[in-house]
Design a protein around this motif. Structure first.
Motif, PDB file in Angstrom:
ATOM      1  N   PRO A   1      -8.182  -1.118  -1.660  1.00 25.18           N
ATOM      2  CA  PRO A   1      -8.120   0.027  -0.740  1.00 25.18           C
ATOM      3  C   PRO A   1      -7.119  -0.143   0.400  1.00 25.18           C
ATOM      4  CG  PRO A   1     -10.400  -0.542  -1.192  1.00 25.18           C
ATOM      5  CD  PRO A   1      -9.554  -1.609  -1.823  1.00 25.18           C
ATOM      6  N   PHE A   2      -6.945  -1.355   0.897  1.00 25.46           N
ATOM      7  CA  PHE A   2      -6.038  -1.538   2.027  1.00 25.46           C
ATOM      8  C   PHE A   2      -4.573  -1.460   1.613  1.00 25.46           C
ATOM      9  CE2 PHE A   2      -6.793  -5.867   0.540  1.00 25.46           C
ATOM     10  CZ  PHE A   2      -5.512  -6.421   0.546  1.00 25.46           C
ATOM     11  N   ARG A   3      -4.272  -1.357   0.310  1.00 30.41           N
ATOM     12  CA  ARG A   3      -2.894  -1.198  -0.172  1.00 30.41           C
ATOM     13  C   ARG A   3      -2.559   0.274  -0.452  1.00 30.41           C
ATOM     14  NH1 ARG A   3       0.122  -5.088   1.323  1.00 30.41           N
ATOM     15  NH2 ARG A   3       1.608  -4.454  -0.251  1.00 30.41           N
ATOM     16  N   LEU A   4      -3.506   1.166  -0.215  1.00 32.09           N
ATOM     17  CA  LEU A   4      -3.323   2.579  -0.547  1.00 32.09           C
ATOM     18  C   LEU A   4      -2.134   3.201   0.179  1.00 32.09           C
ATOM     19  CD1 LEU A   4      -4.249   5.122  -1.982  1.00 32.09           C
ATOM     20  CD2 LEU A   4      -5.906   5.476  -0.154  1.00 32.09           C
ATOM     21  N   ASP A   5      -1.994   2.967   1.478  1.00 32.51           N
ATOM     22  CA  ASP A   5      -0.875   3.560   2.222  1.00 32.51           C
ATOM     23  C   ASP A   5       0.466   3.086   1.684  1.00 32.51           C
ATOM     24  OD1 ASP A   5      -2.401   5.157   3.880  1.00 32.51           O
ATOM     25  OD2 ASP A   5      -2.569   3.624   5.445  1.00 32.51           O
ATOM     26  N   GLU A   6       0.571   1.810   1.328  1.00 34.43           N
ATOM     27  CA  GLU A   6       1.820   1.289   0.772  1.00 34.43           C
ATOM     28  C   GLU A   6       2.153   1.964  -0.554  1.00 34.43           C
ATOM     29  OE1 GLU A   6      -0.565  -0.519   2.102  1.00 34.43           O
ATOM     30  OE2 GLU A   6       0.344  -1.939   3.509  1.00 34.43           O
ATOM     31  N   VAL A   7       1.134   2.189  -1.385  1.00 38.64           N
ATOM     32  CA  VAL A   7       1.356   2.856  -2.671  1.00 38.64           C
ATOM     33  C   VAL A   7       1.783   4.301  -2.457  1.00 38.64           C
ATOM     34  CG1 VAL A   7       0.253   3.630  -4.814  1.00 38.64           C
ATOM     35  CG2 VAL A   7      -0.197   1.328  -3.938  1.00 38.64           C
ATOM     36  N   LYS A   8       1.108   5.009  -1.549  1.00 39.59           N
ATOM     37  CA  LYS A   8       1.489   6.405  -1.258  1.00 39.59           C
ATOM     38  C   LYS A   8       2.927   6.470  -0.778  1.00 39.59           C
ATOM     39  CE  LYS A   8      -1.412   7.903   1.718  1.00 39.59           C
ATOM     40  NZ  LYS A   8      -2.413   8.508   2.607  1.00 39.59           N
ATOM     41  N   ASN A   9       3.317   5.589   0.128  1.00 40.56           N
ATOM     42  CA  ASN A   9       4.685   5.586   0.653  1.00 40.56           C
ATOM     43  C   ASN A   9       5.697   5.283  -0.438  1.00 40.56           C
ATOM     44  OD1 ASN A   9       3.736   6.176   3.212  1.00 40.56           O
ATOM     45  ND2 ASN A   9       3.679   4.031   3.855  1.00 40.56           N
TER      46      ASN A   9
END
Length: 112
Positions: free
Chosen positions: A10-18
């Motif tokens: 879950p804490f990698r979600l923003d990196e994946v979205k970007n």
């Protein structure tokens, strides 16, 4: 067209979205999920008692892309989600026959 599904921490979600936005992929669906892979969960200590957490929290990301964008999108997800630790996740793609934008009725690549 392909449906790419990724299960990531879950804490990698923003990196994946970007990473997907940098490729020009703007639409995606995110669902909270839980599960385990080879690690079979983990052990935690709470108030001195040790207990087993069998289902680890994950984020499930789904995105539909055109065939030509499949490999670049998968590569971007893998790079963004990678931590090098166990439980980084999985990514897979399956064919999609039809996509329809409900609001306009557009079909196929126009609906993406």
């Amino acid at each position: 067209m392909k449906l790419i599904t990724a299960i990531v921490k879950p804490f990698r979600l923003d990196e994946v979205k970007n990473a997907l936005q940098e490729l020009g992929i703007n639409g995606l669906t995110v669902t909270e999920a839980s599960g385990y892979g080879r690690q079979r969960g983990h052990t935690e200590v709470y108030r001195g008692a040790e207990y087993r957490v069998d289902l680890v929290p994950k984020a499930r990301i789904e995105v539909v892309v055109e065939d030509a964008d499949t490999e670049p999108a998968i590569d971007a997800i893998v790079r963004a989600a990678h931590t090098g630790k166990i439980g980084d996740g999985k990514v897979w793609a399956v064919p999609v026959e039809t996509v329809v934008r409900v609001r306009t009725g557009q079909r196929g690549p126009d609906a993406l």
